[in-house]
Design a protein around this motif. Structure first.
Motif, short mmCIF file in Angstrom:
data_model
loop_
_atom_site.label_atom_id
_atom_site.label_comp_id
_atom_site.label_asym_id
_atom_site.label_seq_id
_atom_site.Cartn_x
_atom_site.Cartn_y
_atom_site.Cartn_z
N VAL A 1 -17.95 -4.00 10.26
CA VAL A 1 -16.63 -3.37 10.23
C VAL A 1 -15.69 -3.93 11.29
N ASN A 2 -16.18 -4.12 12.50
CA ASN A 2 -15.28 -4.55 13.59
C ASN A 2 -16.05 -5.41 14.59
N PRO A 3 -16.36 -6.65 14.24
CA PRO A 3 -17.18 -7.49 15.12
C PRO A 3 -16.39 -8.33 16.12
N ASP A 4 -15.07 -8.21 16.17
CA ASP A 4 -14.26 -9.16 16.94
C ASP A 4 -14.43 -9.02 18.45
N GLY A 5 -14.89 -7.87 18.92
CA GLY A 5 -14.91 -7.63 20.36
C GLY A 5 -15.70 -8.66 21.14
N ALA A 6 -16.76 -9.20 20.55
CA ALA A 6 -17.61 -10.14 21.28
C ALA A 6 -17.09 -11.57 21.27
N LEU A 7 -16.06 -11.85 20.48
CA LEU A 7 -15.61 -13.23 20.34
C LEU A 7 -14.99 -13.78 21.62
N SER B 1 -15.46 -12.39 24.87
CA SER B 1 -16.06 -11.72 26.01
C SER B 1 -16.22 -12.69 27.18
N SER B 2 -16.23 -12.15 28.40
CA SER B 2 -16.48 -12.98 29.58
C SER B 2 -17.94 -13.35 29.72
N ASP B 3 -18.83 -12.66 29.00
CA ASP B 3 -20.26 -12.96 29.03
C ASP B 3 -20.53 -14.18 28.15
N PHE B 4 -21.10 -15.23 28.73
CA PHE B 4 -21.28 -16.46 27.97
C PHE B 4 -22.32 -16.32 26.86
N ARG B 5 -23.11 -15.23 26.86
CA ARG B 5 -24.08 -15.02 25.79
C ARG B 5 -23.54 -14.14 24.67
N ALA B 6 -22.32 -13.67 24.76
CA ALA B 6 -21.80 -12.71 23.78
C ALA B 6 -21.76 -13.31 22.38
N ALA B 7 -21.30 -14.54 22.22
CA ALA B 7 -21.22 -15.16 20.90
C ALA B 7 -22.61 -15.33 20.30
N ALA C 1 -31.54 -5.48 44.57
CA ALA C 1 -32.54 -6.16 43.75
C ALA C 1 -32.07 -7.56 43.43
N ILE C 2 -33.03 -8.47 43.30
CA ILE C 2 -32.76 -9.82 42.82
C ILE C 2 -33.10 -9.86 41.34
N ASP C 3 -32.16 -10.30 40.54
CA ASP C 3 -32.32 -10.38 39.09
C ASP C 3 -32.37 -11.87 38.71
N VAL C 4 -33.56 -12.37 38.41
CA VAL C 4 -33.75 -13.77 38.08
C VAL C 4 -33.55 -13.99 36.59
N ASP C 5 -32.85 -15.05 36.23
CA ASP C 5 -32.52 -15.33 34.82
C ASP C 5 -31.83 -14.13 34.18
N PRO C 6 -30.74 -13.65 34.75
CA PRO C 6 -30.09 -12.44 34.22
C PRO C 6 -29.62 -12.65 32.79
N PRO C 7 -29.78 -11.64 31.92
CA PRO C 7 -29.36 -11.78 30.53
C PRO C 7 -27.86 -11.76 30.35
N SER C 8 -27.13 -11.25 31.31
CA SER C 8 -25.67 -11.22 31.24
C SER C 8 -25.12 -11.27 32.65
N ILE C 9 -23.90 -11.77 32.76
CA ILE C 9 -23.25 -11.90 34.08
C ILE C 9 -22.06 -10.95 34.13
N GLU D 1 -22.94 -24.28 20.93
CA GLU D 1 -23.15 -23.49 22.15
C GLU D 1 -23.78 -24.34 23.25
N LEU D 2 -24.75 -25.17 22.88
CA LEU D 2 -25.41 -26.01 23.87
C LEU D 2 -24.43 -26.99 24.51
N ALA D 3 -23.54 -27.54 23.71
CA ALA D 3 -22.54 -28.47 24.26
C ALA D 3 -21.66 -27.77 25.29
N GLU D 4 -21.23 -26.55 24.98
CA GLU D 4 -20.39 -25.80 25.92
C GLU D 4 -21.16 -25.47 27.19
N ARG D 5 -22.41 -25.08 27.03
CA ARG D 5 -23.20 -24.71 28.21
C ARG D 5 -23.52 -25.92 29.07
#
Length: 698
Positions: free
Chosen positions: A510-516, A518-524, A690-698, A582-586
């Motif tokens: 219904v409304n998926p645009d919010g993640a397009l 996002s500041s989180d590089f994993r959102a897409a 706490a130290i968060d290693v390999d965080p899933p989101s920034i 995505e890999l090229a951007e990263r």
């Protein structure tokens, strides 16, 4: 006892014992004024040189009724503590079932005697049968090829299979082959969500219990009672459970003869622990497989970008492609609806409403995905601008119309909806945005004149965290969907993955645009995975619908950005193209998997205190830690996205390096300084860090 992550207690403690104990033995030991469960990590003839023998306290009791935890299990715990920068004891004890932590030696012995007697009675009354009750389905050519590759190569494997391609049958056959080769072998099957465990357990039990016994398949997840978790853990530890199904915590199950690990939907962020030791169960499964020479299968229709990268030619994983659905059923056709061309303020576009109505008339089912529960994200006063902010968090309270409450989905604070604006008294406060409750209500209005084939009005069901809160509510709701009693299902991501709905022929986002944007590089990446998983719920019955007539399946996407590359890749189901983009951007930004990250998080009663601790930690690192110079970058302290939760302010500091080894060396050197820094008077306002290693989101 304070968490070892925030005290100087991070390594083993020394105790005296009358006789040598094998490493891995469970013991009861005094700690302060209490008695706790411990694990013998090593046993020496003499105490350490810096510990006077007279000062050692004695072990209270050893739980000799249980076999010691294996060397591989202890090595897994050591790696977890070292890599994720946590206390060894914290990880070890948290990996054991809660009920075991509270049992003394006598209570454990009684429990084990009762279990042994019950097992003997069950075996005598119900001997194992030689074959399963029902024959497994025939294998497709691509399933046969996948199994042949798994049998011939060491792995680890990335099973890249379309939704409905039969990945679960590959898991079942792989486990069956293992058990037939080795009379004592065990398999671990991880799933991301608790609500997916019962249906998978039923399928595994139907396949394996008739031949290997009722205790052959057990589950491990946090929704079980302490007694249930202890029973399942003991069955696995004793080797009687041949297959353990579970969520992320099951990666630490004691499995002495582990030969196979399956991580289903390996891309799912639920495999990441969010509290305590913030480990990735998927990554630990890979480490455990290498440690114990067990084959590892990662399965997904939309693998994580990291897993895709590692499965490229010459990579660490072996990729297995399964692009076709079982029965040659086509993927749902993706249709993009440009909402800028629809009536202003439309929730559902008229073409989508008509498509849903047509499914209702034909006796087929539709699924509407909206990843936001409640009636509306916020209440708003148009006169003075008041919003229903949470008094304890930097977030809005969500309006739930069913019980007329405002709820914070971060801290849980709940209050009644005000009769008028608390700020100016305006009686006309309005709901802004839409959640699943409001979508359910709106859909009922739009389908009011539509009738099912039997002449009855359509039946709409909502499945989200609110509607399934009661015990057994989710199972009952899913049973209605499977039985065809529901025409339109409205839900969050809970219903978008893993479920085998045989009657759904239309799915709509219904409304998926919010993640397009996002500041989180994993959102897409997460949005693409969610939409592909949702599309996979449609058309699983093949080319004919529930009434026998042709029923082509469709995936509708309502968006203001129909030309976005993500939706174009979705239209073609072209995950490889999406992943390579995505890999090229990263790579250009040196983001994972090309770079490595950690977050230092701090919580305090004020944002100033939290950021002051982080800033001081960065200054100390730059001035006094030699490992800092080895290619490690520290960024400034900033508030977290949700800066305040339950009246606690939260801040974070990002650490990056192109080398995982350099990052780990830096973190290991930094951690003792952080313990010392936290103890200084000027940082007493810090509640935790706490130290968060390999965080899933920034």
């Amino acid at each position: 006892m304070p968490s070892p992550a925030h005290t100087a207690i991070s390594g083993p403690l020394s105790y005296a014992c009358e006789r040598p104990l094998a490493p891995g033995t469970l013991v009861r030991v005094p700690l302060g004024r209490s008695e706790v469960l411990g694990v013998v990590w090593s046993c020496a003839a003499q105490p350490p040189a810096n510990v006077p023998a007279a000062s050692l306290r004695s072990i209270t009791a050893d739980l000799s009724g249980l076999a010691p935890l294996s060397a591989a299990w202890r090595q897994l715990v050591e790696f977890t503590a070292r890599y994720y920068q946590r206390g060894l004891g914290e990880v070890a004890v948290a990996a054991l079932p809660p009920a075991l932590r509270s049992l003394d030696a006598e209570q454990l012995q009684r429990r084990l005697r009762r279990r042994a007697a019950a097992a003997h009675d069950t075996t005598a009354a119900s001997p194992r049968r030689g074959t399963a009750d029902s024959e497994p389905p025939p294998l497709s050519a691509q399933q046969q090829a996948a199994l042949a590759q798994i049998d011939a190569e060491p792995g680890p494997f990335l099973l890249f299979g379309a939704t409905g391609s039969g990945k679960t049958e590959v898991y079942l056959r792989s486990a069956q082959a293992l058990l037939e080769r080795d009379a004592s072998a065990q398999a671990l099957v991880l799933v991301p969500e608790i609500n997916l465990t019962p249906q998978l357990e039923a399928r595994f039990s139907a396949r394996f219990a008739p031949r290997w016994g009722d205790d052959a398949v057990v589950s491990l997840h946090s929704a079980m009672t302490p007694a249930q978790r202890l029973r399942a853990w003991l069955l696995a530890h004793e080797g009687r459970a041949r297959i353990v199904l579970g969520t992320r915590l099951a990666v630490f199950a004691s499995l002495p003869r582990l030969g196979l690990i399956v991580v289903d939907e390996e891309h799912d962020p639920s495999y990441r622990q969010q509290e305590g030791a913030r480990y990735s169960a998927r990554d630990l499964a890979l480490y455990r497989g290498r440690l114990e020479q067990a084959k590892v299968i990662l399965g997904s229709a939309t693998p994580s970008i990291e897993s895709w990268y590692h499965s490229r030619p010459g990579g660490r994983y072996r990729r297995i492609d399964m692009p076709e659905r079982i029965g040659a059923a086509p993927q749902a056709q993706v249709r993009r609806i440009d909402m800028s061309h629809q009536p202003r303020g439309a929730v559902l576009s008229p073409p989508l409403v008509e498509a849903i109505a047509e499914r209702v008339r034909r006796g087929e089912q539709s699924l509407l995905l909206l990843n936001r529960r409640g009636y509306a994200p916020v209440l708003h006063c148009p006169d003075c601008g008041w919003k229903s902010d949470c008094p304890h968090c930097s977030a809005h309270q969500v309006f739930h119309k069913i019980d007329r409450t405002l709820r914070c989905h971060h801290c849980g604070f709940t209050q009644r909806v005000p009769r008028a604006c608390p700020s100016c008294g305006n009686l006309d406060i309005a709901a802004l945005g839409r959640g699943t409750e409001r979508l359910e209500e709106h859909l009922a209005e739009r389908l009011a004149d539509v009738r099912r084939p039997d002449g009855q009005p359509p039946r709409i069901l909502r499945i989200d965290a609110d509607s399934t809160r009661a015990q057994g509510a989710l199972e009952a709701a899913l049973d209605q969907v499977h039985a065809g009693q529901i025409d339109v299902l409205v839900g969050t991501q809970m219903v978008a993955k893993g479920h085998d709905f045989r009657r759904i022929t239309l799915v709509a986002a219904v409304n998926p645009d919010g993640a397009l944007f996002s500041s989180d590089f994993r959102a897409a990446e997460r949005l693409f995975a969610l939409l592909v998983q949702a599309a996979g719920r449609a058309g699983r019955a093949g080319e004919s619908g529930p009434l026998g007539q042709p029923a082509p399946s469709e995936m509708w996407v309502q968006t203001f950005h129909p030309a976005h590359p993500l939706f174009e890749a979705l239209r073609r189901y072209d995950y490889p193209a999406f992943a390579e983009s995505e890999l090229a951007e990263r790579q250009a930004a040196q983001l994972p998997p090309f770079g490595h990250q950690a977050l230092l998080r701090a919580e305090a009663r004020s944002q100033e205190a939290a950021q002051a601790f982080l800033t001081a930690a960065a200054a100390r690192a730059q001035a006094e830690i030699p490992e800092y110079a080895a290619g490690v970058t520290l960024y400034g302290a900033v508030p977290q996205t949700i800066a305040r939760v339950a009246r606690v302010e939260r801040a974070q500091l990002l650490v990056e390096s192109a080398s995982r080894r350099a990052l780990q060396a830096f973190l290991a050197a930094w951690r003792p300084w952080l313990l010392e820094l936290r103890a200084q008077p000027e940082h007493r306002a810090v509640i935790r860090w706490a130290i968060d290693v390999d965080p899933p989101s920034i």
